[in-house]
Write a protein that holds these residues in place. Structure first.
Motif, PDB file in Angstrom:
ATOM      1  N   ALA A   1     -10.312  -0.347  14.866  1.00 13.29           N
ATOM      2  CA  ALA A   1      -8.934  -0.336  14.195  1.00 13.29           C
ATOM      3  C   ALA A   1      -9.028  -1.142  12.859  1.00 13.29           C
ATOM      4  N   CYS A   2      -9.846  -1.837  12.808  1.00 12.68           N
ATOM      5  CA  CYS A   2     -10.033  -2.846  11.424  1.00 12.68           C
ATOM      6  C   CYS A   2     -10.594  -1.703  10.350  1.00 12.68           C
ATOM      7  N   VAL A   3     -11.680  -1.164  10.914  1.00 12.03           N
ATOM      8  CA  VAL A   3     -12.445  -0.274   9.960  1.00 12.03           C
ATOM      9  C   VAL A   3     -11.471   1.018   9.652  1.00 12.03           C
ATOM     10  N   THR A   4     -10.693   1.438  10.517  1.00  8.72           N
ATOM     11  CA  THR A   4      -9.790   2.608  10.117  1.00  8.72           C
ATOM     12  C   THR A   4      -8.755   2.122   9.274  1.00  8.72           C
ATOM     13  N   GLN A   5      -8.113   1.012   9.337  1.00 14.14           N
ATOM     14  CA  GLN A   5      -7.441   0.432   8.318  1.00 14.14           C
ATOM     15  C   GLN A   5      -7.874   0.307   7.142  1.00 14.14           C
ATOM     16  N   GLU A   6      -8.755  -0.289   7.131  1.00 12.87           N
ATOM     17  CA  GLU A   6      -9.591  -0.420   5.488  1.00 12.87           C
ATOM     18  C   GLU A   6      -9.888   0.877   5.127  1.00 12.87           C
ATOM     19  N   VAL A   7     -10.235   1.852   5.822  1.00 16.35           N
ATOM     20  CA  VAL A   7     -10.485   3.173   5.255  1.00 16.35           C
ATOM     21  C   VAL A   7      -9.254   4.057   4.753  1.00 16.35           C
ATOM     22  N   LYS A   8      -8.333   3.585   5.484  1.00 18.68           N
ATOM     23  CA  LYS A   8      -6.861   4.148   5.132  1.00 18.68           C
ATOM     24  C   LYS A   8      -6.230   3.725   3.754  1.00 18.68           C
ATOM     25  N   ASN A   9      -6.557   2.336   3.638  1.00 22.22           N
ATOM     26  CA  ASN A   9      -6.104   1.414   2.373  1.00 22.22           C
ATOM     27  C   ASN A   9      -6.956   2.055   1.289  1.00 22.22           C
ATOM     28  N   ARG A  10      -8.168   2.129   1.571  1.00 24.70           N
ATOM     29  CA  ARG A  10      -9.118   2.590   0.286  1.00 24.70           C
ATOM     30  C   ARG A  10      -8.683   4.045  -0.071  1.00 24.70           C
ATOM     31  N   ALA A  11      -8.431   4.910   0.852  1.00 23.08           N
ATOM     32  CA  ALA A  11      -7.779   6.169   0.664  1.00 23.08           C
ATOM     33  C   ALA A  11      -6.646   6.265  -0.091  1.00 23.08           C
ATOM     34  N   THR A  12      -5.613   5.450   0.315  1.00 17.51           N
ATOM     35  CA  THR A  12      -4.394   5.195  -0.254  1.00 17.51           C
ATOM     36  C   THR A  12      -4.455   4.776  -1.797  1.00 17.51           C
ATOM     37  N   LEU A  13      -5.180   3.860  -2.168  1.00 13.08           N
ATOM     38  CA  LEU A  13      -5.582   3.282  -3.433  1.00 13.08           C
ATOM     39  C   LEU A  13      -6.167   4.300  -4.138  1.00 13.08           C
ATOM     40  N   GLU A  14      -7.111   5.115  -3.766  1.00 12.80           N
ATOM     41  CA  GLU A  14      -7.854   6.168  -4.653  1.00 12.80           C
ATOM     42  C   GLU A  14      -6.937   7.414  -4.790  1.00 12.80           C
ATOM     43  N   GLU A  15      -6.120   7.567  -3.728  1.00 12.45           N
ATOM     44  CA  GLU A  15      -4.973   8.610  -4.132  1.00 12.45           C
ATOM     45  C   GLU A  15      -4.044   8.216  -5.238  1.00 12.45           C
ATOM     46  N   PHE A  16      -3.444   6.927  -5.408  1.00 17.37           N
ATOM     47  CA  PHE A  16      -2.851   6.421  -6.364  1.00 17.37           C
ATOM     48  C   PHE A  16      -3.581   6.546  -7.747  1.00 17.37           C
ATOM     49  N   LYS A  17      -4.956   6.064  -7.635  1.00 14.78           N
ATOM     50  CA  LYS A  17      -5.819   6.065  -8.988  1.00 14.78           C
ATOM     51  C   LYS A  17      -5.820   7.573  -9.371  1.00 14.78           C
ATOM     52  N   GLN A  18      -6.154   8.395  -8.689  1.00 15.74           N
ATOM     53  CA  GLN A  18      -6.153   9.857  -9.026  1.00 15.74           C
ATOM     54  C   GLN A  18      -4.962  10.472  -9.512  1.00 15.74           C
ATOM     55  N   ALA A  19      -3.805  10.126  -8.820  1.00 18.44           N
ATOM     56  CA  ALA A  19      -2.554  10.899  -9.288  1.00 18.44           C
ATOM     57  C   ALA A  19      -1.771  10.210 -10.553  1.00 18.44           C
ATOM     58  N   SER A  20      -2.306   8.824 -10.651  1.00 16.65           N
ATOM     59  CA  SER A  20      -1.582   8.353 -11.821  1.00 16.65           C
ATOM     60  C   SER A  20      -2.649   8.581 -13.234  1.00 16.65           C
ATOM     61  N   ALA A  21      -3.857   8.584 -13.073  1.00 19.13           N
ATOM     62  CA  ALA A  21      -4.494   8.862 -14.235  1.00 19.13           C
ATOM     63  C   ALA A  21      -4.274   9.910 -15.374  1.00 19.13           C
ATOM     64  N   GLY A  22      -4.461   9.588 -16.395  1.00 17.28           N
ATOM     65  CA  GLY A  22      -4.138  10.712 -17.416  1.00 17.28           C
ATOM     66  C   GLY A  22      -3.402  10.073 -18.528  1.00 17.28           C
ATOM     67  N   THR A  23      -2.898  10.970 -19.484  1.00 14.82           N
ATOM     68  CA  THR A  23      -2.229  10.422 -20.692  1.00 14.82           C
ATOM     69  C   THR A  23      -0.741  11.008 -20.410  1.00 14.82           C
ATOM     70  N   TRP A  24       0.261  10.212 -20.673  1.00 10.74           N
ATOM     71  CA  TRP A  24       1.712  10.471 -20.499  1.00 10.74           C
ATOM     72  C   TRP A  24       2.594  10.351 -21.707  1.00 10.74           C
ATOM     73  N   GLN A  25       3.622  11.164 -21.754  1.00 10.72           N
ATOM     74  CA  GLN A  25       4.316  10.812 -23.284  1.00 10.72           C
ATOM     75  C   GLN A  25       5.730  10.573 -22.639  1.00 10.72           C
ATOM     76  N   SER A  26       6.341   9.622 -23.304  1.00  4.74           N
ATOM     77  CA  SER A  26       7.848   9.317 -22.997  1.00  4.74           C
ATOM     78  C   SER A  26       8.690  10.206 -24.185  1.00  4.74           C
ATOM     79  N   ALA A  27      10.132  10.213 -23.730  1.00  6.86           N
ATOM     80  CA  ALA A  27      10.983  10.863 -24.660  1.00  6.86           C
ATOM     81  C   ALA A  27      10.984  10.203 -26.121  1.00  6.86           C
ATOM     82  N   SER A  28      10.961   8.914 -26.105  1.00  4.08           N
ATOM     83  CA  SER A  28      10.743   8.181 -27.389  1.00  4.08           C
ATOM     84  C   SER A  28       9.795   8.329 -28.091  1.00  4.08           C
ATOM     85  N   GLY A  29       8.654   8.760 -27.535  1.00  2.00           N
ATOM     86  CA  GLY A  29       7.268   8.943 -28.417  1.00  2.00           C
ATOM     87  C   GLY A  29       6.013   8.166 -27.969  1.00  2.00           C
ATOM     88  N   ALA A  30       6.639   7.147 -27.145  1.00  4.60           N
ATOM     89  CA  ALA A  30       5.380   6.162 -26.433  1.00  4.60           C
ATOM     90  C   ALA A  30       4.434   7.077 -25.785  1.00  4.60           C
TER      91      ALA A  30
END
Length: 155
Positions: A20-49
């Motif tokens: 159960a501990c290993v499974t939760q740790e694996v899930k946590n790492r997968a959640t963090l990795e998914e966030f990192k991959q989804a948020s990675a990149g260059t983004w532009q705001s309407a104000s030009g930032a």
């Protein structure tokens, strides 16, 4: 002979608890990795930032991190975000770290290998940030240090 029987009876329980501990740790790492991959990149705001988010390795400071750099007419602000799963197991806590000597770390976006040289003395806590990626992963909202949330679209 009762000791080996008790031990044998406890082994399945111990194995289940460890799994159960290993499974939760694996899930946590997968959640963090998914966030990192989804948020990675260059983004532009309407104000030009422009907002750039890059997953990085800064082992001496944190195990899970992204570098966030926001550029606008007022200049450049870069932060390292330490990512952790919250105690609820569902949300990601994004703790901001600023650099103690900004000038020393100016070219992090162009030279991400510099993060491997980053030491705990090179950063200090700077509150929390909130990056939220849209379901279609084509936009994010970003706020840090109490600033109002700002919308960015993928560039």
């Amino acid at each position: 002979m009762t000791f080996p029987r008790r031990t044998a009876a406890l082994l399945p329980l111990l194995a289940f608890a460890l799994a159960a501990c290993v499974t939760q740790e694996v899930k946590n790492r997968a959640t963090l990795e998914e966030f990192k991959q989804a948020s990675a990149g260059t983004w532009q705001s309407a104000s030009g930032a422009e907002l750039t988010i890059v997953p990085v390795r800064a082992r001496m400071v944190t195990d899970e991190a992204v570098y966030v750099e926001r550029r606008d007419d007022n200049g450049v602000v870069g932060r390292l975000l330490n990512l952790q799963i919250a105690p609820d197991g569902k949300t990601i806590v994004q703790r901001a770290l600023t650099f103690t000597q900004e000038g020393q770390w100016r070219n992090l976006r162009e030279q991400p290998e510099l993060f491997t040289a980053l030491l705990p003395k090179d950063v200090r806590p700077a509150g929390t940030c909130d990056i939220r990626v849209s379901a279609d992963q084509n936009s994010v909202t970003y706020s840090c240090g109490g600033s109002s949330p700002e919308a960015f679209t993928r560039k």
